[in-house]
Design a protein around this motif. Structure first.
Motif, PDB file in Angstrom:
ATOM      1  N   GLY A   1      -7.944  -1.028 -10.673  1.00  0.00           N
ATOM      2  CA  GLY A   1      -8.592   0.155 -10.103  1.00  0.00           C
ATOM      3  C   GLY A   1      -9.872   0.548 -10.780  1.00  0.00           C
ATOM      4  O   GLY A   1     -10.262   1.721 -10.750  1.00  0.00           O
TER       5      GLY A   1
ATOM      6  N   GLN B   1     -12.412   3.064  -9.516  1.00  0.00           N
ATOM      7  CA  GLN B   1     -11.933   4.417  -9.245  1.00  0.00           C
ATOM      8  C   GLN B   1     -11.917   5.294 -10.496  1.00  0.00           C
ATOM      9  O   GLN B   1     -11.571   6.465 -10.423  1.00  0.00           O
TER      10      GLN B   1
ATOM     11  N   THR C   1      -3.703   3.261  -0.695  1.00  0.00           N
ATOM     12  CA  THR C   1      -4.159   2.643  -1.939  1.00  0.00           C
ATOM     13  C   THR C   1      -3.338   1.394  -2.222  1.00  0.00           C
ATOM     14  O   THR C   1      -2.109   1.417  -2.131  1.00  0.00           O
ATOM     15  N   THR C   2      -4.007   0.303  -2.553  1.00  0.00           N
ATOM     16  CA  THR C   2      -3.309  -0.943  -2.879  1.00  0.00           C
ATOM     17  C   THR C   2      -2.562  -0.785  -4.196  1.00  0.00           C
ATOM     18  O   THR C   2      -3.148  -0.396  -5.207  1.00  0.00           O
ATOM     19  N   ARG C   3      -1.280  -1.105  -4.197  1.00  0.00           N
ATOM     20  CA  ARG C   3      -0.452  -0.990  -5.392  1.00  0.00           C
ATOM     21  C   ARG C   3       0.001  -2.343  -5.924  1.00  0.00           C
ATOM     22  O   ARG C   3       0.407  -2.444  -7.078  1.00  0.00           O
TER      23      ARG C   3
ATOM     24  N   GLN D   1      -2.609   6.402 -15.007  1.00  0.00           N
ATOM     25  CA  GLN D   1      -2.831   6.274 -13.573  1.00  0.00           C
ATOM     26  C   GLN D   1      -3.080   4.819 -13.187  1.00  0.00           C
ATOM     27  O   GLN D   1      -2.837   4.426 -12.050  1.00  0.00           O
TER      28      GLN D   1
ATOM     29  N   HIS E   1       5.877   3.530   1.525  1.00  0.00           N
ATOM     30  CA  HIS E   1       4.985   2.407   1.240  1.00  0.00           C
ATOM     31  C   HIS E   1       5.081   1.403   2.386  1.00  0.00           C
ATOM     32  O   HIS E   1       6.032   1.439   3.175  1.00  0.00           O
TER      33      HIS E   1
ATOM     34  N   LEU F   1       0.846  -1.188   0.000  1.00  0.00           N
ATOM     35  CA  LEU F   1       0.000   0.000   0.000  1.00  0.00           C
ATOM     36  C   LEU F   1       0.881   1.238   0.000  1.00  0.00           C
ATOM     37  O   LEU F   1       1.947   1.252   0.643  1.00  0.00           O
ATOM     38  N   ASP F   2       0.422   2.276  -0.706  1.00  0.00           N
ATOM     39  CA  ASP F   2       1.155   3.531  -0.661  1.00  0.00           C
ATOM     40  C   ASP F   2       0.751   4.309   0.592  1.00  0.00           C
ATOM     41  O   ASP F   2      -0.064   3.849   1.396  1.00  0.00           O
TER      42      ASP F   2
END
Length: 481
Positions: free
Chosen positions: A426, A429, A358-360, A420, A386, A353-354
């Protein structure tokens, strides 16, 4: 019905494929049926379990308008056609909590979190002889609503009550409440599971037992585990009304068995409480699986909770190898290599997560007294803090082991205007102006402005019509960069 903007050229697709996700409402109207409580709302309160995402969003069960001629497809009525709420479409006579109702004048109340201009409200009820163990379809319901209210194209108050004449029924029935929004092509579809004590007569004396909690078949229990009720009134906990069961065998710990055993024990020990499923005749009897807990209306009992105390867990652990304090970004992404070792048998999920949460990157696996090297690819990668969060769920007991490690990403940020997201990552979003990379052609696509931005989130493997660059109608949603 005149729509506020034209739908894309979908032809026959509109009756099937689009309902897989439902159009996003640019006006963001939201609300739910709060009396009788909708199936989705009871997921939020805990009376219904294993509901998925709707437990956090009972106000968002929204699909295309036009029921019964259009709207959600058969089998998807309870979820309004939204795949993220698909658990609502499960249907059996014992799957959902039910609330008592009687024929005749009854109040139906909506609670709005965003009370937008309204066209109308309509209430449908299941037909005599419907099958409660088959997925809901149009044939499950009467074709005409038993109650309608004109919204007058006005904004309703945050709480709105309608008085309706409910037709005579017996036993378990379902009310389908439809709120048709006036400034979008959308409606909200809420089903309420109700039980009639009698088709037309007043509720019998059993109604003096009022629901105060539930015993949910949420987990497997192991030998030595203990499950107990905690009973509260306005002054606090009443420990003398607690009931407990200790699991003595593997079969007793099955999620369909221990709730039945606890309900039996409550009924044997507590005169102010009853536990079980309430039948059409008003009787409350223990049953395998989910059981509700009722209290005498005059008892002052406000709620009943269930507490599970796990027996001492076996020697289990989750070991992380060295996590670098710094990772370099290259070509807009970074790779975190880390070793994970399970002591015991674990279902493991590793997530990056950042700093904004947000899950990366994420990866799941199962390990049994062994290790594995993971390569978590972070993209798009941005410099900054992170965290790696690794959780392991112990097989059989459900106990949780979690480890967290911090690290920094350094290097050039993803340049302005670059992607993005890599499609379809995502997906929920996406909004007007969101830029995505389509890995199938290597091109960038920008989500169109309102009113077309709602189509950018309309994608699933079976309904790819708006997929950027390759879908049959992608130009209705996207601009190629």
């Amino acid at each position: 019905m005149t729509l506020p903007y034209p739908l894309p050229r979908l032809g026959l697709l509109a009756t099937g494929a689009l309902f897989a996700l439902g159009l996003a409402s640019s006006a963001q109207a939201h609300g739910y049926l709060s009396q009788p409580q909708s199936r989705a709302l009871l997921c939020k309160t805990g009376a219904n379990t294993q509901c998925g995402a709707v437990q956090w969003e009972p106000q968002s069960v929204e699909g295309l308008s036009g029921y019964p001629a259009r709207g959600p497809a058969d089998g998807q009525i309870a979820s309004a056609g939204l795949v993220q709420f698909g658990a609502l479409n499960e249907q059996s006579s014992s799957r959902w909590a039910k609330r008592p109702i009687s024929a005749g004048a009854q109040n139906f109340t909506w609670t709005f979190t965003a009370n937008h201009v309204t066209r109308n409200f309509r209430y449908y009820i299941t037909r005599q002889g419907w099958n409660p163990n088959a997925q809901l379809s149009r044939s499950s319901f009467e074709s005409e609503p038993f109650c309608t209210h004109d919204g007058g194209m006005r904004q309703p108050p945050k709480v709105l009550t309608h008085n309706c004449q409910v037709p005579a029924r017996s036993g378990y029935q379902i009310v389908l409440a439809v709120w048709e929004v006036g400034d979008t092509p959308m409606s909200f579809y809420n089903v309420a599971d109700v039980v009639f004590q009698d088709g037309s007569t007043p509720t019998p004396p059993a109604a003096t037992w009022e629901a105060r909690g539930a015993i949910n078949p949420s987990v497997d229990l192991s030998v030595g585990d203990r499950v107990a009720t905690r009973v509260f009134d306005a002054q606090g906990e009443r420990r003398e009304l607690s009931t407990q069961v200790r699991i003595g065998s593997a079969s007793d710990g099955h999620p369909n068995t221990w709730p039945f055993l606890l309900a039996q024990r409550i009924n044997a020990e507590q005169p102010l409480l009853r536990a079980g499923q309430r039948g059409a005749d008003g009787r409350i009897a223990p049953a395998p699986g989910r059981n509700e807990v009722f209290a005498q209306a005059s008892s002052g009992i406000a709620r009943v909770e269930v507490q599970i105390d796990k027996a001492a867990a076996p020697n289990v652990d989750l070991l992380l190898g060295s996590v670098p304090s710094q990772l370099a970004i290259a070509n807009g992404q970074a790779t975190l290599n880390v070793s994970i070792t399970a002591v015991g048998e674990l279902d493991i999920t590793a997530t990056v997560l950042d700093h904004a949460g947000t899950t990366r990157a994420t990866q799941s696996l199962s390990l049994n007294n062994t290790g594995r090297q993971l390569a978590l690819v972070i993209k798009p990668a941005q410099p900054g803090h992170h965290q790696l969060v690794v959780k392991g769920v112990v097989k059989g007991s459900g106990a949780l082991v979690q480890k967290t490690a911090d690290f920094m990403l350094s290097g050039p940020a993803t340049p302005p205007g670059a992607a993005q997201f890599t499609f379809p990552e995502g997906l929920r979003q996406y909004k007007a102006g969101t830029v995505v990379l389509q890995p199938k052609d290597g091109r960038l696509y920008e989500c169109r402005p309102w009113p077309n931005n709602g189509y950018c989130v309309q994608w699933s493997p079976s309904t790819p019509h708006f997929e950027p660059g390759v879908g049959s109608h992608w130009r209705d949603a996207w601009i190629q960069r």
